[in-house]
Write a protein that holds these residues in place. Structure first.
Motif, mmCIF file in Angstrom:
data_model
loop_
_atom_site.group_PDB
_atom_site.id
_atom_site.type_symbol
_atom_site.label_atom_id
_atom_site.label_comp_id
_atom_site.label_asym_id
_atom_site.label_seq_id
_atom_site.Cartn_x
_atom_site.Cartn_y
_atom_site.Cartn_z
ATOM 1 N N UNK A 50 32.248 3.037 6.994
ATOM 2 C CA UNK A 50 32.283 2.622 8.393
ATOM 3 C C UNK A 50 31.934 1.140 8.541
ATOM 4 N N UNK A 51 32.482 0.543 9.586
ATOM 5 C CA UNK A 51 32.182 -0.829 9.981
ATOM 6 C C UNK A 51 31.406 -0.768 11.294
ATOM 7 N N UNK A 52 30.351 -1.573 11.400
ATOM 8 C CA UNK A 52 29.486 -1.581 12.574
ATOM 9 C C UNK A 52 29.532 -2.962 13.226
ATOM 10 N N UNK A 53 29.751 -2.990 14.535
ATOM 11 C CA UNK A 53 29.693 -4.243 15.286
ATOM 12 C C UNK A 53 28.499 -4.155 16.222
ATOM 13 N N UNK A 54 27.519 -5.021 16.013
ATOM 14 C CA UNK A 54 26.258 -4.972 16.746
ATOM 15 C C UNK A 54 26.432 -5.545 18.151
ATOM 16 N N UNK A 55 26.199 -4.705 19.157
ATOM 17 C CA UNK A 55 26.347 -5.113 20.552
ATOM 18 C C UNK A 55 25.022 -5.554 21.167
ATOM 19 N N UNK A 82 29.162 -5.837 10.710
ATOM 20 C CA UNK A 82 28.384 -5.417 9.551
ATOM 21 C C UNK A 82 29.112 -4.341 8.755
ATOM 22 N N UNK A 83 29.010 -4.433 7.429
ATOM 23 C CA UNK A 83 29.593 -3.397 6.574
ATOM 24 C C UNK A 83 30.982 -3.702 6.063
ATOM 25 N N UNK A 84 31.522 -4.901 6.404
ATOM 26 C CA UNK A 84 32.903 -5.147 5.966
ATOM 27 C C UNK A 84 32.995 -5.991 4.697
ATOM 28 N N UNK A 85 31.866 -6.497 4.174
ATOM 29 C CA UNK A 85 31.908 -7.209 2.887
ATOM 30 C C UNK A 85 32.517 -6.306 1.821
ATOM 31 N N UNK A 86 31.940 -5.105 1.676
ATOM 32 C CA UNK A 86 32.405 -4.185 0.646
ATOM 33 C C UNK A 86 33.835 -3.730 0.925
ATOM 34 N N UNK A 87 34.117 -3.484 2.187
ATOM 35 C CA UNK A 87 35.457 -3.030 2.586
ATOM 36 C C UNK A 87 36.521 -4.044 2.170
ATOM 37 N N UNK A 88 36.294 -5.307 2.484
ATOM 38 C CA UNK A 88 37.273 -6.350 2.169
ATOM 39 C C UNK A 88 37.314 -6.675 0.678
ATOM 40 N N UNK A 89 36.204 -6.425 -0.025
ATOM 41 C CA UNK A 89 36.145 -6.695 -1.465
ATOM 42 C C UNK A 89 36.667 -5.529 -2.299
ATOM 43 N N UNK A 90 37.023 -4.429 -1.645
ATOM 44 C CA UNK A 90 37.511 -3.268 -2.374
ATOM 45 C C UNK A 90 36.407 -2.525 -3.113
ATOM 46 N N UNK A 91 35.165 -2.664 -2.648
ATOM 47 C CA UNK A 91 34.020 -1.971 -3.241
ATOM 48 C C UNK A 91 33.788 -0.678 -2.461
ATOM 49 N N UNK A 92 33.646 0.426 -3.168
ATOM 50 C CA UNK A 92 33.592 1.735 -2.519
ATOM 51 C C UNK A 92 32.237 2.086 -1.924
ATOM 52 N N UNK A 93 31.179 1.411 -2.384
ATOM 53 C CA UNK A 93 29.834 1.753 -1.920
ATOM 54 C C UNK A 93 29.121 0.523 -1.366
ATOM 55 N N UNK A 94 28.292 0.750 -0.348
ATOM 56 C CA UNK A 94 27.508 -0.352 0.211
ATOM 57 C C UNK A 94 26.574 -0.910 -0.856
ATOM 58 N N UNK A 133 33.148 -16.483 4.968
ATOM 59 C CA UNK A 133 33.027 -17.594 4.032
ATOM 60 C C UNK A 133 31.939 -18.577 4.483
ATOM 61 N N UNK A 134 31.853 -18.827 5.776
ATOM 62 C CA UNK A 134 30.804 -19.716 6.284
ATOM 63 C C UNK A 134 29.426 -19.129 5.992
ATOM 64 N N UNK A 135 29.271 -17.833 6.215
ATOM 65 C CA UNK A 135 27.995 -17.167 5.939
ATOM 66 C C UNK A 135 27.641 -17.251 4.465
ATOM 67 N N UNK A 136 28.615 -17.003 3.603
ATOM 68 C CA UNK A 136 28.361 -17.035 2.158
ATOM 69 C C UNK A 136 27.977 -18.436 1.686
ATOM 70 N N UNK A 137 28.667 -19.455 2.201
ATOM 71 C CA UNK A 137 28.367 -20.832 1.796
ATOM 72 C C UNK A 137 26.956 -21.223 2.219
ATOM 73 N N UNK A 138 26.607 -20.938 3.474
ATOM 74 C CA UNK A 138 25.286 -21.313 3.991
ATOM 75 C C UNK A 138 24.198 -20.529 3.267
ATOM 76 N N UNK A 139 24.402 -19.220 3.085
ATOM 77 C CA UNK A 139 23.379 -18.396 2.450
ATOM 78 C C UNK A 139 23.180 -18.766 0.988
ATOM 79 N N UNK A 140 24.271 -19.065 0.300
ATOM 80 C CA UNK A 140 24.159 -19.463 -1.106
ATOM 81 C C UNK A 140 23.380 -20.760 -1.242
ATOM 82 N N UNK A 141 23.632 -21.708 -0.354
ATOM 83 C CA UNK A 141 22.900 -22.980 -0.379
ATOM 84 C C UNK A 141 21.419 -22.752 -0.138
ATOM 85 N N UNK A 142 21.101 -21.906 0.836
ATOM 86 C CA UNK A 142 19.700 -21.612 1.129
ATOM 87 C C UNK A 142 19.024 -20.919 -0.049
#
Length: 233
Positions: A50-55, A82-94, A133-142
């Protein structure tokens, strides 16, 4: 869709743009769901179904790093997918766990409906690619920066980032236990306590009924200290 009124005007506009060309069959698959405080709605190792969108509300990302250690790596605010990293990466488990910090409302959709949507909607796919991609770049730098500093500096980073994140204008009080701070920062409680005492002695923080507090002036002083660290490292 039901629940849109939970969003602020800014995030409502963001969601309207994301769903601009969304097919009706995908919209029909979206369910409005309330998840109570302290509930793990995504668990590491569970099927990424499942994919979750936080309201509304806030969510904490949790990583269990072995030997009973828990690491809280990030907090998420409303308008976050939330939850779409694995979905888009083709990973079956969170790969991580997500917990509601307070009562939260979500749009929830099956992962296969989400993928079907992005396959048919280049506009939504580009938005999510840009955000991820923006999230990954910023988080990796941090993460690289945090690996090179000691507990004192990580505490200052945590406090200054938290002050900015929640838009504080005066004094901020951190209502987290020392155990929770240890999980957030990645050091043991003994080391956390020693460095909290050190920051208090240096005048960077105040202790109020056992809780860390810092004013705008104290946060500015911590920023200056950190800036000097980055310039000399």
């Amino acid at each position: 869709m039901d629940g849109v009124n939970f969003l602020t005007a800014e995030n409502r506009k963001k969601m309207e743009d994301l769903f601009r060309d969304c097919p009706q069959d995908v919209k029909d698959a979206v369910v409005l769901e309330k998840i109570p405080k302290k509930t793990y709605f995504i668990k590491a190792g569970g099927a990424a179904s499942f994919i979750y969108i936080l309201l509304s509300g806030r969510v904490e990302g949790i990583d269990f790093v072995g030997y009973g250690r828990v690491f809280s790596f990030r907090e998420f605010d409303e308008g976050t997918v939330l939850g779409d990293y694995e979905c888009l990466a083709g990973i079956n488990n969170y790969t991580v766990s997500l917990q509601a910090i307070e009562d939260c409302w979500f749009w929830v959709m099956p992962a296969d409906a989400y993928l079907s949507w992005l396959n048919r909607d280049p506009h939504a796919l580009m938005i999510r690619t840009h955000d991820l991609m923006r999230t990954l770049v910023v988080q990796t730098k941090k993460n690289r920066a945090k690996m090179l500093v000691d507990c004192r500096s990580r505490l200052m980073l945590y406090l200054t980032e938290r002050y900015e994140r929640y838009g504080c204008t005066d004094e901020m009080i951190v209502h987290k236990s020392r155990q929770e701070l240890a999980e957030n920062i990645g050091f043991c409680i003994k080391t956390i306590n020693r460095n909290v005492a050190r920051l208090k002695e240096e005048g960077y923080i105040t202790i109020r009924k056992g809780k860390i507090a810092c004013t705008r002036e104290q946060v500015a002083a911590m920023r200056n200290d950190l800036n000097e660290l980055w310039q000399t490292s």
